[in-house]
Design an enzyme around this catalytic site. Structure first.
Site, PDB file in Angstrom:
ATOM      1  CD1 TRP A 169      -2.412  -2.108   1.602  1.00 26.28           C
ATOM      2  CD2 TRP A 169      -3.044  -0.982  -0.229  1.00 26.28           C
ATOM      3  NE1 TRP A 169      -3.461  -2.777   1.024  1.00 26.28           N
ATOM      4  CE2 TRP A 169      -3.865  -2.113  -0.089  1.00 26.28           C
ATOM      5  CE3 TRP A 169      -3.259  -0.131  -1.316  1.00 26.28           C
ATOM      6  CZ2 TRP A 169      -4.898  -2.425  -0.993  1.00 26.28           C
ATOM      7  CZ3 TRP A 169      -4.279  -0.435  -2.225  1.00 26.28           C
ATOM      8  CH2 TRP A 169      -5.078  -1.568  -2.055  1.00 26.28           C
ATOM      9  CE  LYS A 224      -8.996  -3.089   3.515  1.00 27.63           C
ATOM     10  NZ  LYS A 224      -8.286  -1.962   2.963  1.00 27.63           N
ATOM     11  CG  ASP A 284      -3.547   4.047   3.767  1.00 29.39           C
ATOM     12  OD1 ASP A 284      -4.638   3.893   4.355  1.00 29.39           O
ATOM     13  OD2 ASP A 284      -3.229   3.422   2.724  1.00 29.39           O
TER      14      ASP A 284
HETATM   15  C1  LIG Z   1      -7.599  -1.530   1.639  1.00 30.44           C
HETATM   16  C2  LIG Z   1      -6.525  -0.540   1.686  1.00 30.44           C
HETATM   17  C3  LIG Z   1      -6.371   0.458   0.720  1.00 30.44           C
HETATM   18  C4  LIG Z   1      -7.276   0.555  -0.492  1.00 30.44           C
HETATM   19  O1  LIG Z   1      -8.431   1.181  -0.146  1.00 30.44           O
HETATM   20  P1  LIG Z   1      -9.552   1.529  -1.239  1.00 30.44           P
HETATM   21  O2  LIG Z   1     -10.638   2.022  -0.346  1.00 30.44           O
HETATM   22  O3  LIG Z   1      -9.863   0.259  -1.955  1.00 30.44           O
HETATM   23  O4  LIG Z   1      -9.011   2.565  -2.134  1.00 30.44           O
HETATM   24  C5  LIG Z   1      -5.346   1.369   0.850  1.00 30.44           C
HETATM   25  N1  LIG Z   1      -4.501   1.324   1.891  1.00 30.44           N
HETATM   26  C6  LIG Z   1      -4.592   0.376   2.847  1.00 30.44           C
HETATM   27  C7  LIG Z   1      -3.623   0.363   3.978  1.00 30.44           C
HETATM   28  C8  LIG Z   1      -5.603  -0.585   2.777  1.00 30.44           C
HETATM   29  O5  LIG Z   1      -5.706  -1.529   3.716  1.00 30.44           O
END
Ligand SMILES: *Cc1c(COP(=O)(O)O)cnc(C)c1O
Length: 302
Positions: free
Chosen positions: A42, A137, A113
């Protein structure tokens, strides 16, 4: 989360992936640069996207030490003194590595993030400039993204920037500039209320720690059969990848576990192997059931 008064909370569409662009677009002016820490899939995606909008310095990359993946300590980072922000991914969902510490970046704001760890534990929001996370999540239904942004980082941006990609317009309009993903937002509200009824973040953190500890302990005690190759100092509380020492048993493991009602244990296609994601919605009994299954499977195939 005890969000201080000088932060705004935005509820926007586009997922964390849209934030990979929105962050540099809103924070970086022409000829400015930002530092990024690469700890896995990510952060790499965030870096790739940010590079479209500015000069990005990858200040550190996670590495393997004695066969185990580690996040390099901050004294090995090559931060630039004129970076506008430092971006990192506190929990790498696919790789299963997590920061157990908050880097010290002085006056330079940290942008994080938190998609796979927001609301999994108490968190000192004042340590960060921007926190962003997709809802799917730990906050409910895909389609909405939470951005917690310190007010001084909400700025005017050049006129070429699409309206929906401007924090300022979204903040001025309380995330209602256009029709928001209403159903996803509503579900998140229900999840927040549920979380409060559980006892809030302190309580869910206790549960999450118990869940993770059980699974890691089990894997470590059965290293002849299962293995997790993340250094113990950087193991994720939430996403626990593991492999079978006999790699060719993986498909059988996944098929039999699915039959036992234990689904979504396949590792991400980029990582292979298996992965148990212990989000807030996974009850402790789910982990107990997985351990029982792993134990039976190891006995049968060991
Ligand atoms: C799932 C995830 C993403 C992607 O998120 P989207 O909502 O599909 O754009 C980005 N960063 C992390 C750490 C994730 O777990």
């Amino acid at each position: 989360m005890n969000i201080p008064k000088n932060y705004q909370v935005l509820f926007l569409p586009g997922g964390a992936t849209a934030q990979f662009a929105m962050v540099p677009i809103n924070l970086l002016e022409t000829n400015q640069n930002a530092d990024y820490i690469d700890t896995g899939v990510w952060s790499q995606k965030a870096i790739l996207e940010a590079k479209r909008y500015g000069t990005i310095n990858v200040a550190a990359t996670s590495e393997k030490k004695d066969g185990l993946t580690v996040i390099p300590p901050q004294d090995k980072w090559k931060l630039t003194s004129d970076a506008v922000y430092v971006h990192y991914t506190p929990n790498e969902t696919i790789d299963g590595v997590e920061f157990k510490w908050i880097p010290d970046t002085g006056d330079i704001p940290k942008v994080v993030d938190m998609s796979s760890m927001i609301l999994s534990r108490p968190m000192d929001v004042s340590q960060f400039g921007i926190i962003y996370a997709g809802a799917q999540k730990n906050m409910g239904q895909a389609g909405i993204t939470v951005i917690i942004v310190r007010e001084d980082l909400i700025k005017e941006v050049p006129s070429w920037v699409p309206t929906l990609y401007q924090y300022k317009i979204e903040a001025d309009n309380h995330s209602f500039y256009n029709t928001p993903p209403t159903f996803s937002w509503y579900i998140s509200g229900l999840v927040f209320a549920w979380l409060k009824r559980q006892g809030g973040l302190a309580k869910i953190y206790e549960i999450n720690q118990r869940k993770a500890k059980k699974l890691y302990n089990y894997i470590d005690e059965h290293q002849g059969f299962y293995k997790n190759s993340i250094h113990p100092d950087c193991r994720s509380l939430t996403n626990i990848p593991f492999s079978l020492q006999k790699d060719k048993l993986t498909d059988t493991f996944l098929a039999e576990s699915a039959k036992a009602g234990l689904t979504n244990l396949k590792g991400h296609r980029l990582a292979g192997g298996c992965r148990a994601s212990l989000y807030n919605a996974m009850p402790e009994e789910g982990v107990d059931k997985l351990l029982e299954f792993m134990h039976d499977f190891a006995r049968k195939h060991g």
